[in-house]
Write a protein that holds these residues in place. Structure first.
Motif, PDB file in Angstrom:
ATOM      1  N   PRO A   1       0.829  -1.211   0.000  1.00 36.28           N
ATOM      2  CA  PRO A   1       0.000   0.000   0.000  1.00 36.28           C
ATOM      3  C   PRO A   1       0.863   1.261   0.000  1.00 36.28           C
ATOM      4  O   PRO A   1       1.924   1.320   0.617  1.00 36.28           O
ATOM      5  N   GLY A   2       0.406   2.260  -0.763  1.00 30.79           N
ATOM      6  CA  GLY A   2       1.143   3.517  -0.873  1.00 30.79           C
ATOM      7  C   GLY A   2       1.019   4.075  -2.280  1.00 30.79           C
ATOM      8  O   GLY A   2       0.305   3.540  -3.125  1.00 30.79           O
ATOM      9  N   VAL A   3       1.705   5.169  -2.512  1.00 33.85           N
ATOM     10  CA  VAL A   3       1.737   5.793  -3.833  1.00 33.85           C
ATOM     11  C   VAL A   3       3.137   5.596  -4.403  1.00 33.85           C
ATOM     12  O   VAL A   3       4.125   6.019  -3.790  1.00 33.85           O
ATOM     13  N   TRP A   4       3.214   4.957  -5.568  1.00 36.82           N
ATOM     14  CA  TRP A   4       4.490   4.604  -6.186  1.00 36.82           C
ATOM     15  C   TRP A   4       4.678   5.379  -7.484  1.00 36.82           C
ATOM     16  O   TRP A   4       3.815   5.362  -8.351  1.00 36.82           O
ATOM     17  N   ASN A   5       5.806   6.066  -7.574  1.00 36.82           N
ATOM     18  CA  ASN A   5       6.150   6.795  -8.794  1.00 36.82           C
ATOM     19  C   ASN A   5       6.890   5.846  -9.732  1.00 36.82           C
ATOM     20  O   ASN A   5       8.081   5.563  -9.542  1.00 36.82           O
ATOM     21  N   ASN A   6       6.177   5.365 -10.710  1.00 37.50           N
ATOM     22  CA  ASN A   6       6.725   4.374 -11.635  1.00 37.50           C
ATOM     23  C   ASN A   6       6.797   4.951 -13.045  1.00 37.50           C
ATOM     24  O   ASN A   6       6.344   6.066 -13.305  1.00 37.50           O
ATOM     25  N   GLU A   7       7.354   4.174 -13.943  1.00 37.65           N
ATOM     26  CA  GLU A   7       7.345   4.536 -15.361  1.00 37.65           C
ATOM     27  C   GLU A   7       7.120   3.278 -16.188  1.00 37.65           C
ATOM     28  O   GLU A   7       7.509   2.168 -15.797  1.00 37.65           O
ATOM     29  N   LEU A   8       6.471   3.468 -17.326  1.00 37.16           N
ATOM     30  CA  LEU A   8       6.224   2.404 -18.286  1.00 37.16           C
ATOM     31  C   LEU A   8       7.162   2.606 -19.462  1.00 37.16           C
ATOM     32  O   LEU A   8       7.254   3.714 -20.001  1.00 37.16           O
ATOM     33  N   ARG A   9       7.864   1.554 -19.854  1.00 36.12           N
ATOM     34  CA  ARG A   9       8.850   1.649 -20.931  1.00 36.12           C
ATOM     35  C   ARG A   9       8.481   0.685 -22.044  1.00 36.12           C
ATOM     36  O   ARG A   9       8.001  -0.409 -21.787  1.00 36.12           O
ATOM     37  N   LEU A  10       8.755   1.103 -23.269  1.00 34.68           N
ATOM     38  CA  LEU A  10       8.521   0.273 -24.442  1.00 34.68           C
ATOM     39  C   LEU A  10       9.809   0.217 -25.244  1.00 34.68           C
ATOM     40  O   LEU A  10      10.417   1.254 -25.530  1.00 34.68           O
ATOM     41  N   THR A  11      10.229  -0.992 -25.612  1.00 32.22           N
ATOM     42  CA  THR A  11      11.496  -1.145 -26.325  1.00 32.22           C
ATOM     43  C   THR A  11      11.414  -2.326 -27.290  1.00 32.22           C
ATOM     44  O   THR A  11      10.529  -3.168 -27.176  1.00 32.22           O
ATOM     45  N   ASN A  12      12.332  -2.369 -28.244  1.00 33.66           N
ATOM     46  CA  ASN A  12      12.513  -3.557 -29.091  1.00 33.66           C
ATOM     47  C   ASN A  12      13.842  -4.228 -28.772  1.00 33.66           C
ATOM     48  O   ASN A  12      14.327  -5.057 -29.537  1.00 33.66           O
ATOM     49  N   ASN A  13      14.424  -3.838 -27.638  1.00 35.47           N
ATOM     50  CA  ASN A  13      15.697  -4.394 -27.190  1.00 35.47           C
ATOM     51  C   ASN A  13      15.475  -5.125 -25.869  1.00 35.47           C
ATOM     52  O   ASN A  13      15.208  -4.492 -24.845  1.00 35.47           O
ATOM     53  N   PRO A  14      15.581  -6.464 -25.845  1.00 37.79           N
ATOM     54  CA  PRO A  14      15.277  -7.210 -24.617  1.00 37.79           C
ATOM     55  C   PRO A  14      16.377  -7.170 -23.565  1.00 37.79           C
ATOM     56  O   PRO A  14      16.218  -7.724 -22.484  1.00 37.79           O
ATOM     57  N   VAL A  15      17.500  -6.521 -23.857  1.00 30.63           N
ATOM     58  CA  VAL A  15      18.644  -6.541 -22.937  1.00 30.63           C
ATOM     59  C   VAL A  15      18.348  -5.698 -21.700  1.00 30.63           C
ATOM     60  O   VAL A  15      17.757  -4.623 -21.776  1.00 30.63           O
TER      61      VAL A  15
END
Length: 362
Positions: free
Chosen positions: A201-215
């Protein structure tokens, strides 16, 4: 005296030349001589013809190899500047276009809200997907990778492959469900659910990333797109946890009486089908109908939530016991082996005993 001597000496060379000519003419008239010396032009013509034929064959082979290489070659992703060539917007409301999604973009996501990722491409989706050939079927696969992570931190909390069909590649915009109800849902990924279901529980500052590089890890800007959002779990994550459990059980986690037969999808693998049928035979189940309920593998890559790379697919089967009819679901999961650089044999888990109208048995 001198005149006579001159005549004798001057006649000698002419005599010798005439004698040699007579000898040469004699041999030329002989069959053996003709055979030995007459073959040289014919043999040379034969050698020239063979050389030309060999050169023509070499060019033909090279052309065939070039055509095969061109046919089998997989396109490479187009170079992209993050958030320029590919733009991203998140919404908790329906949006038909990227412009509409961008206008109502969500910066905060609360427990249980439906979430979509909208993408707009400078060009089309097919310019940016990672294309590779499937080891088993030999068909081309088209994939992007989505991951969540703490804002401004390269850590990957969860990471999944998003697989597209060939028909999707021409789209300049596309919408991806981030809260799918099952792996059978097209153009979807559970990457957000896997994150939200495991947060405290809480507020989480996250980000969503999109890539074509699986590394992993990658440079901070080595993504096609990246977007920050707040995951608001101030009142807990009960709803997201329920959605996540339902997704992993293909929507079949509730009481058997409340479940319905899923829809058949296009995925097919004979080795996986054989492994599942052997598993079911061991449980005394002889399927009447058998089909896969996904379009593609659901592939999970290493992250802080799951350290292993693995993929799974779900099959549905119907069967009869006495006069009653039932259906069930079997999940085949393959772990990726770094030692052999391929996926291991599948492990099978199944759930059965869900009531079915016998009209749907076949």
């Amino acid at each position: 005296m001198n005149t006579l001597l001159y005549l004798k000496t001057s006649a000698a060379p002419r005599f010798r030349i005439s004698l040699l000519a007579i000898i040469a003419m004699t041999f030329i008239g002989m069959p053996a001589f003709q055979e030995a010396f007459g073959q040289f032009p014919q043999q040379r013509r034969l050698e020239i013809r063979e050389q030309r034929q060999a050169e023509a064959e070499r060019r033909r082979v090279q052309q065939n190899e070039a055509e095969l290489a061109k046919r089998d070659a997989v396109p490479q992703p187009r170079a992209a500047v993050m958030n320029v060539n590919v733009q991203m917007a998140l919404t908790t409301q329906e949006a038909k276009t990227f412009a509409e999604a961008n206008a109502k973009a969500a910066k905060r996501v609360r427990d249980g809200e439906t979430l979509w990722m909208h993408l707009k491409f400078q060009g089309k989706l097919g310019d940016y997907v990672l294309t590779f050939r499937d080891e088993e079927s030999g068909t081309l696969r088209y994939v992007l990778y989505a991951e969540t992570g703490p804002q401004d931190d390269p850590t990957a909390l969860a990471k999944y492959a998003i697989e597209f069909s060939k028909d999707d590649l021409a789209n300049p915009e596309i919408r991806i469900s981030l809260t799918p109800i099952s792996p059978g849902q097209r153009i979807a990924t559970p990457v957000f659910l896997a994150t939200a279901a495991t947060r405290q529980p809480g507020v989480w500052n996250n980000e969503l990333r999109l890539t074509n590089n699986p590394v992993i890890p990658r440079a901070p800007n080595d993504n096609l797109a990246k977007l920050a959002f707040a995951l608001d779990l101030g009142e807990g994550n009960t709803r997201f946890s329920g959605l996540w459990n339902g997704f992993r059980n293909f929507g079949l986690s509730g009481p058997a009486a409340d479940t319905a037969l899923p829809v058949a999808r296009s995925f097919y693998s004979l080795p996986i089908k054989t492994a599942i049928q052997q598993h079911l035979n061991g449980k005394g189940i002889e399927p009447v109908r058998f089909f896969f309920a996904q379009e593609h593998w659901l592939e999970q890559l290493p992250s802080s939530i799951n350290k292993n790379r693995e993929r799974s697919v779900i099959a549905i089967f119907t069967y009869k016991k006495g006069e009653e009819c039932f259906f069930g679901a079997a999940t085949a999961t393959q772990a990726y082996s770094l030692m052999s650089s391929k996926f291991d044999d599948a492990k099978i888990e199944s759930r059965d005993g869900m009531p079915l109208d016998c009209k749907e048995l076949q």
